[in-house]
Design an enzyme around this catalytic site. Structure first.
Site, PDB file in Angstrom:
ATOM      1  N   LYS A 142      -7.237   1.296  -2.904  1.00 56.34           N
ATOM      2  CA  LYS A 142      -6.840   0.847  -1.567  1.00 56.34           C
ATOM      3  C   LYS A 142      -7.068   1.950  -0.543  1.00 56.34           C
ATOM      4  O   LYS A 142      -7.407   1.681   0.620  1.00 56.34           O
ATOM      5  CB  LYS A 142      -5.375   0.412  -1.571  1.00 56.34           C
ATOM      6  CG  LYS A 142      -4.877  -0.110  -0.217  1.00 56.34           C
ATOM      7  CD  LYS A 142      -5.668  -1.321   0.253  1.00 56.34           C
ATOM      8  CE  LYS A 142      -5.254  -1.761   1.662  1.00 56.34           C
ATOM      9  NZ  LYS A 142      -3.904  -2.353   1.718  1.00 56.34           N
ATOM     10  N   LYS A 174       0.571   4.620   8.512  1.00 57.90           N
ATOM     11  CA  LYS A 174       1.173   5.011   7.228  1.00 57.90           C
ATOM     12  C   LYS A 174       0.111   5.120   6.142  1.00 57.90           C
ATOM     13  O   LYS A 174       0.062   6.105   5.404  1.00 57.90           O
ATOM     14  CB  LYS A 174       2.243   3.991   6.837  1.00 57.90           C
ATOM     15  CG  LYS A 174       2.858   4.197   5.461  1.00 57.90           C
ATOM     16  CD  LYS A 174       2.216   3.326   4.377  1.00 57.90           C
ATOM     17  CE  LYS A 174       2.452   1.853   4.618  1.00 57.90           C
ATOM     18  NZ  LYS A 174       1.901   1.025   3.507  1.00 57.90           N
ATOM     19  N   THR A 189       0.872  -1.180   0.000  1.00 58.37           N
ATOM     20  CA  THR A 189       0.000   0.000   0.000  1.00 58.37           C
ATOM     21  C   THR A 189       0.901   1.220   0.000  1.00 58.37           C
ATOM     22  O   THR A 189       1.660   1.441   0.948  1.00 58.37           O
ATOM     23  CB  THR A 189      -0.923   0.008   1.223  1.00 58.37           C
ATOM     24  OG1 THR A 189      -1.765  -1.152   1.174  1.00 58.37           O
ATOM     25  CG2 THR A 189      -1.803   1.249   1.230  1.00 58.37           C
TER      26      THR A 189
END
Length: 300
Positions: free
Chosen positions: A180, A248, A105
């Site tokens: 995502k 993150k 990701t």
């Protein structure tokens, strides 16, 4: 375009990153009869794969030069950039015609940059982040969100199906990463709701496991409720997905949302709660450890 045949008998899969999810993902290619080469910063994390027949490469550049398909599952966008675009990186050392699949990701903008650099060297780059956690990786039931060219996707789709069951090309370069981000935004606020519900059930004197049996089958149902609430109730905070990596991801989503002029207050709240957990030493716990915030169990 002229593409390589990607059958098991003549295709070498290079896998960079064999952590919680990457190890399981790479193992499915061994099960399917592919030659698998691996590189990870900590060789011990790849030991199980090496015992099963995977070949160790000392440098990313060596792996890149010998693989036909390279799959990466690393930690942060900075890692992705180094792995692909650094001096020893994949783009500089892969042979023409190689397929590059970044399943980390990461930033949509970085996915586009890698695609453009790869294209200059006749490499086929797709961003293909996943959802499903450690269980989905282990059981080859990942959702895989892909960005890139249709023709390249058509060639690698059978390989993606080895790791997942819900594989969708979302659009051009970066589209997989944008998708995502949508996934992570949904999870971020949903996790708050799941934690609040479990905490409420306990305060009301209910059996939270019995409550879960009722509500997960109705309108409140979600992946997080069915898969992570039982871990919360059991006090199991082992990582299926690390808090530090979720922070993150939320940071990437907030940055992209800001660039598009979109307000995401729910995402901001979730990130702030998880950052508080990380500051209390929970960065390597699973995301379900958020329940500790609601139950007042964080270290003072």
């Amino acid at each position: 375009m002229v593409f390589l045949s990607l059958h098991a008998e003549n295709t070498v899969i290079g896998f960079v990153g064999t952590g919680v999810m990457g190890k399981s993902m790479a193992s499915h290619f061994l099960n399917a009869g592919y030659q698998v080469q691996v590189y990870t910063r900590t060789k011990e994390k790849a030991e199980e794969l090496l015992v099963r027949g995977a070949m160790w490469k000392e440098r990313i550049s060596e792996l890149a030069a010998s693989a036909d398909v390279i799959i990466t599952m690393v930690g942060y966008p900075s890692d992705v950039e180094e792995v692909y675009l650094g001096a020893e990186g994949i783009v500089s050392h892969a042979k023409p015609g190689t397929f590059l699949l970044d399943m980390t990701t990461s930033k949509p903008s970085l996915a586009k940059k890698i695609y453009e650099e790869a294209k200059k060297r006749s490499l086929y780059s797709l961003d293909a982040p996943v959802s499903g956690g450690d269980v989905g990786a282990r059981e080859a039931r990942l959702t895989i969100m892909v960005g890139g060219d249709q023709e390249a996707f058509d060639r690698v789709e059978p390989l993606l199906q080895i790791m997942g069951k819900n594989v969708v090309l979302q659009g051009g370069p970066g589209a997989g990463q944008h998708t995502k981000m949508c996934n992570q935004i949904c999870i971020a606020t949903n996790m708050i709701g799941v934690c609040e519900a479990i905490a409420y059930a306990k305060k009301a004197g209910l059996d939270p496991t019995r409550v879960l049996t009722s509500i997960e089958a109705g309108a409140a149902g979600s992946w997080s409720l069915s898969n992570l609430a039982p871990r919360m109730i059991a006090g199991n905070y082992e990582p299926g997905f690390y808090i530090k990596h979720f922070i993150k991801d939320m940071g990437v989503a907030l940055e992209a949302a800001k660039e598009m002029g979109l307000l995401t207050p729910g995402l901001e709240l979730s990130k702030s709660l998880y950052e508080e957990l990380a500051a209390k030493g929970e960065q390597d716990s699973g995301t379900q450890a958020l329940i500790k915030w609601f139950e007042g169990k964080l270290e003072k």
